[in-house]
Motif scaffolding. Structure first.
Motif, PDB file in Angstrom:
ATOM      1  N   HIS A  38      10.273  -4.310  11.381  1.00  0.00           N
ATOM      2  CA  HIS A  38      10.131  -5.154  12.349  1.00  0.00           C
ATOM      3  C   HIS A  38      10.737  -6.221  13.152  1.00  0.00           C
ATOM      4  O   HIS A  38      10.899  -7.294  13.392  1.00  0.00           O
ATOM      5  CB  HIS A  38       8.288  -6.489  11.490  1.00  0.00           C
ATOM      6  CG  HIS A  38       7.607  -5.312  11.379  1.00  0.00           C
ATOM      7  ND1 HIS A  38       7.276  -4.920   9.893  1.00  0.00           N
ATOM      8  CD2 HIS A  38       6.395  -5.047  12.036  1.00  0.00           C
ATOM      9  CE1 HIS A  38       6.204  -3.858  10.123  1.00  0.00           C
ATOM     10  NE2 HIS A  38       5.420  -3.297  11.450  1.00  0.00           N
ATOM     11  N   HIS A 381      -7.216   3.860   8.601  1.00  0.00           N
ATOM     12  CA  HIS A 381      -6.245   3.770   7.893  1.00  0.00           C
ATOM     13  C   HIS A 381      -5.744   3.525   6.154  1.00  0.00           C
ATOM     14  O   HIS A 381      -5.858   2.702   5.363  1.00  0.00           O
ATOM     15  CB  HIS A 381      -5.024   2.065   7.948  1.00  0.00           C
ATOM     16  CG  HIS A 381      -5.042   2.702   9.512  1.00  0.00           C
ATOM     17  ND1 HIS A 381      -3.575   3.352   9.887  1.00  0.00           N
ATOM     18  CD2 HIS A 381      -4.843   2.016  10.780  1.00  0.00           C
ATOM     19  CE1 HIS A 381      -3.027   3.254  11.319  1.00  0.00           C
ATOM     20  NE2 HIS A 381      -3.660   2.359  11.592  1.00  0.00           N
ATOM     21  N   ASP A 384      -3.605   1.934   3.601  1.00  0.00           N
ATOM     22  CA  ASP A 384      -3.657   0.984   3.713  1.00  0.00           C
ATOM     23  C   ASP A 384      -3.767   0.532   1.911  1.00  0.00           C
ATOM     24  O   ASP A 384      -3.273  -0.186   2.083  1.00  0.00           O
ATOM     25  CB  ASP A 384      -4.279  -0.144   4.645  1.00  0.00           C
ATOM     26  CG  ASP A 384      -3.218   0.252   5.623  1.00  0.00           C
ATOM     27  OD1 ASP A 384      -2.313   0.634   6.440  1.00  0.00           O
ATOM     28  OD2 ASP A 384      -3.751  -0.254   6.469  1.00  0.00           O
ATOM     29  N   LEU A 391       3.917   0.279   7.197  1.00  0.00           N
ATOM     30  CA  LEU A 391       3.694  -0.789   8.858  1.00  0.00           C
ATOM     31  C   LEU A 391       4.576  -0.204  10.069  1.00  0.00           C
ATOM     32  O   LEU A 391       3.995  -0.918  11.282  1.00  0.00           O
ATOM     33  CB  LEU A 391       2.851  -2.243   8.759  1.00  0.00           C
ATOM     34  CG  LEU A 391       2.555  -2.341   7.156  1.00  0.00           C
ATOM     35  CD1 LEU A 391       2.384  -4.179   7.339  1.00  0.00           C
ATOM     36  CD2 LEU A 391       0.739  -1.733   8.043  1.00  0.00           C
ATOM     37  N   ARG A 394       3.317  -0.933  13.664  1.00  0.00           N
ATOM     38  CA  ARG A 394       1.818  -2.333  13.996  1.00  0.00           C
ATOM     39  C   ARG A 394       2.602  -3.413  13.530  1.00  0.00           C
ATOM     40  O   ARG A 394       3.257  -3.118  13.686  1.00  0.00           O
ATOM     41  CB  ARG A 394       0.986  -1.128  12.330  1.00  0.00           C
ATOM     42  CG  ARG A 394       0.188   0.055  12.720  1.00  0.00           C
ATOM     43  CD  ARG A 394      -0.100   1.069  11.378  1.00  0.00           C
ATOM     44  NE  ARG A 394      -1.259  -0.218  11.086  1.00  0.00           N
ATOM     45  CZ  ARG A 394      -1.911   0.168   9.654  1.00  0.00           C
ATOM     46  NH1 ARG A 394      -0.946   1.407   9.125  1.00  0.00           N
ATOM     47  NH2 ARG A 394      -2.822  -0.673   9.631  1.00  0.00           N
ATOM     48  N   THR A 395       1.138  -4.392  13.354  1.00  0.00           N
ATOM     49  CA  THR A 395       1.712  -5.593  13.124  1.00  0.00           C
ATOM     50  C   THR A 395       1.363  -5.772  11.732  1.00  0.00           C
ATOM     51  O   THR A 395       0.449  -5.510  10.743  1.00  0.00           O
ATOM     52  CB  THR A 395       0.516  -7.039  14.291  1.00  0.00           C
ATOM     53  OG1 THR A 395       0.215  -7.532  13.295  1.00  0.00           O
ATOM     54  CG2 THR A 395      -1.021  -6.121  13.496  1.00  0.00           C
ATOM     55  N   ASP A 398      -1.594  -6.392   9.738  1.00  0.00           N
ATOM     56  CA  ASP A 398      -2.396  -5.534   8.801  1.00  0.00           C
ATOM     57  C   ASP A 398      -2.473  -5.646   7.475  1.00  0.00           C
ATOM     58  O   ASP A 398      -3.282  -5.103   7.183  1.00  0.00           O
ATOM     59  CB  ASP A 398      -2.498  -3.695  10.141  1.00  0.00           C
ATOM     60  CG  ASP A 398      -2.331  -3.702  10.912  1.00  0.00           C
ATOM     61  OD1 ASP A 398      -3.365  -4.955  11.882  1.00  0.00           O
ATOM     62  OD2 ASP A 398      -2.506  -3.190  11.677  1.00  0.00           O
TER      63      ASP A 398
END
Ligand code: BES
Ligand code: ZN
Length: 632
Positions: A38, A381, A384, A391, A394-395, A398
């Motif tokens: 990220h 998902h 998760d 992640l 993805r953000t 999440d």
């Protein structure tokens, strides 16, 4: 981002010290890669060590114009440094001699923003970036006076976690990169500015404030708030900030803060951040709390008037160790922040309010966990439900589920049960001390656990434990089970009611007057009610207990889910009030989700959302937009 790591030995990722001590070369040590998906930063080439922030906060244009001067440590032949930005408008970049530096802004990536690559000269050690934020900067919420308690001044607050700091400061926005900071901030006269740093306690004459954070922190802990704010001291090192009309209620609600800090210190070592203050923000704050160093940001929805929701303070305080001292290296390791914090929160609550009280909280957390495990396992998902997340693409938002919090908590509670509290506490105290101001990966945590908890105490390592809890899906069968006599009693009352005993027989007026149940028992009561309630039964419950007008936001939110489910129209008006006036996502999501289950409910949801949305922070509105398929 690649960071060499030693296995089994205390080390950590990119700290300020990274370039001072070269990576280990001993043969038994394999280099381990830390990948933070990220960030665009490449700290192994050039990394920031200090931020000097000079900013002007403009409420008319709802923008911040600033100069961010970053001190840099770089490898010998580094030609550039890469920062994260999200929607910043960059005016110029100069080196410490005032000479312009060239830069490029790379392609924007969903959720991530863009890389800002600054070309460095051989001797560049500092870069100064002149920039301003854009309308709609995701971390920022600008409130007009009407959206505050006292309705006189506008208000601004930031929410940087997980990767929104880059929408108000050009920075290397990774939890594995730490820096110190100074700030010089200009706000309209009469307003107070506060940051995650040393803070003023009084409004200044000229609207100028200076801040210092001399301990290295990651970017997600950068925070700023500006408003008509007062301070009330609670003890030598604790205090509360709030709007004038809220300050007294806040001081009453959080009177136990010093006791909590003392309980925490007794468990896991000295509080490292000098003061522990808390600000009660306006109701649109999207979270319950945010552990900004030296100054927790909190929602006013915990002002219940009876101190019943202060476990949230214990939680944010606990982050002063778990998270702010020892930080998840990436958002895939988020459970290291939150699971540890829930565990620590529980221990503080037990120390201050007793074992029975803490066990009620533990049971509520288990109910949450079981529900969410089911939901995630049947969704897109299911992976998760592992503690260690992936992640990528993805953000990180999440990852903010009960898994990190409650599965994390129960895993640590299981470890405690396995080795005994004494050994576990000794391990944790050492963990926070020896890893302070560093980041931690899940893998590094496991290796420290093996060496410093199991091997040290002659207890065999059980790899199964990690495979099931950390790298496996779902909730393992050996999950600890708390027992609460107080909750068992609540369940008995519900049983009796189902079996025909009337409410009047179960609750005498004296019982009701004496308020023998805590808000947690009421919450458990509401959650234990049978599925087949109807309007009449809802009306009966409401007539006796007045849930629709509860002052306790947790009880109110749980009741409002039932209001929707059982179409109890008398509750609708207050439901709308609640949704328009509160921006705390944890309350909004289940309510909008419940409405969206039926066609008429969805119509109601959209009508309310239209009015409420302007009051929500980006974090909350982005979640509800998705849920209602809302196009702005
Ligand atoms: N650090 C979190 C809030 C957060 C997490 C913000 C991830 C953005 C991304 C904070 O400590 C937290 O956990 N808050 C909880 C309260 C707590 C008592 C469980 C919340 O806001 O609900
Ligand atoms: Zn937390």
């Amino acid at each position: 981002m690649l960071i060499p790591l030693k296995k089994h030995i205390k080390v950590l990722s990119v700290s300020v010290l990274f370039f001072a001590c070269s990576p280990p070369t001993t043969p038994e040590i394999e280099p381990m890669k830390i990948v933070d998906h990220h960030t665009f930063a490449k700290p192994e080439i050039a990394v920031i060590t200090h931020l000097n922030w000079d900013a002007d906060i403009n409420f008319n244009t709802k923008t911040i114009s600033a100069e961010a001067t970053l001190s840099i440590t770089k490898s010998k032949d580094a030609k550039e440094i890469i920062l994260d930005i999200n929607g910043l408008s960059i005016a110029s970049i100069k080196d410490e001699n005032g000479k312009g530096l060239t830069f490029e802004i790379g392609k924007e990536k969903p959720f991530h923003g863009s890389p800002l690559t600054v070309h460095l000269k051989n001797n560049t050690q500092k870069i100064s970036i002149r920039y301003s934020t854009i309308a709609g900067a995701e971390a920022l919420q600008w409130l007009n006076p009407k959206q505050t308690a006292d309705e006189k001044y506008p208000f601004l607050f930031t929410q940087s976690q997980a990767i929104l700091a880059r929408s108000w400061v050009p920075i290397q926005d990774s939890p594995g990169i730490r820096f110190t900071y100074n700030a010089h901030v200009k706000v309209p006269e009469g307003m107070l500015a506060l940051m995650s740093a040393t803070n003023p306690t009084k409004v200044s004459d000229n609207g100028v404030y200076d801040f210092v954070m001399d301990k290295p922190i990651p970017a997600y802990l950068l925070a700023l708030t500006v408003g008509d704010i007062r301070y009330q001291k609670l003890s030598e090192r604790t205090g509360v900030y709030a709007e004038p009309s809220v300050i007294q209620a806040a001081a009453y609600e959080f009177a136990d803060m010093e006791q909590m800090v003392e309980a925490a210190e007794k468990l896991y070592g000295p509080y490292q951040w000098e003061v522990y203050d808390l600000i009660v923000l306006p109701p649109s704050f999207p979270f319950g709390g945010m552990e900004n160093p030296m100054l927790t940001f909190a929602t006013p929805t915990i002002l219940a008037g009876d101190r019943s929701l202060v476990s949230l303070v214990a939680h944010e305080l606990a982050h002063s160790w778990s998270g702010n001292l020892v930080t998840n290296a990436t958002w895939d390791d988020f459970w290291l922040n939150e699971g540890f914090t829930v565990y620590f929160e529980q221990r503080i609550m037990e120390a201050v309010y007793g074992y029975d009280y803490a066990e009620m909280l533990a049971l509520l957390s288990l109910q949450n966990l079981k529900e969410e495990v089911e939901t995630i396992l049947t969704g897109d998902h299911p992976e998760d439900t592992k503690l260690k997340l992936n992640l990528e693409g993805r953000t990180p938002d999440d990852g903010m589920t009960a898994i990190a919090y409650d599965k994390g908590y129960y895993f640590l509670r299981l470890l405690e049960e396995k080795v005994g509290r004494e050994k576990f506490d000794a391990f944790l105290k050492d963990y926070f001390t020896s890893n302070a101001f560093h980041s931690m990966t899940t893998e590094e945590f496991i290796s420290q656990l093996n060496v410093k908890l199991f091997e040290k105490n002659g207890i065999p390592v059980d790899e199964n434990l990690y495979n099931e809890w950390i790298f496996g899906q779902g909730l393992p069968a050996n999950c600890p089970q708390p027992v609460s006599d107080r909750f068992t009693n609540v369940e008995r009352v519900v049983e009796d009611w189902i079996n025909g005993t009337t409410i009047e027989e179960l609750f005498t007026p004296e019982d009701l007057m004496a308020q023998t149940w805590s808000s947690h028992e009421w919450l458990h009561f509401l959650r234990s009610l049978p599925e087949d309630l109807n309007k009449e039964k809802m009306a009966k419950l409401d007539a006796v207990f007045q849930f629709t007008y509860s002052r306790n936001s947790e009880i109110l939110a749980a009741w409002m889910v039932l209001v929707i489910k059982h179409q109890y129209n008398s509750g609708y008006e207050n439901l709308e009030n609640f949704l328009v006036n509160t921006g705390r996502r944890k309350f909004l999501s289940p309510l909008y989700a419940e409405m969206a289950k039926t066609e008429t409910g969805l119509v109601m949801a959209k009508a309310i959302y239209e009015k409420a949305r302007p009051n929500y922070h980006f974090v909350a509105s982005s979640t509800i937009d998705k849920m209602l398929d809302w196009k702005d």
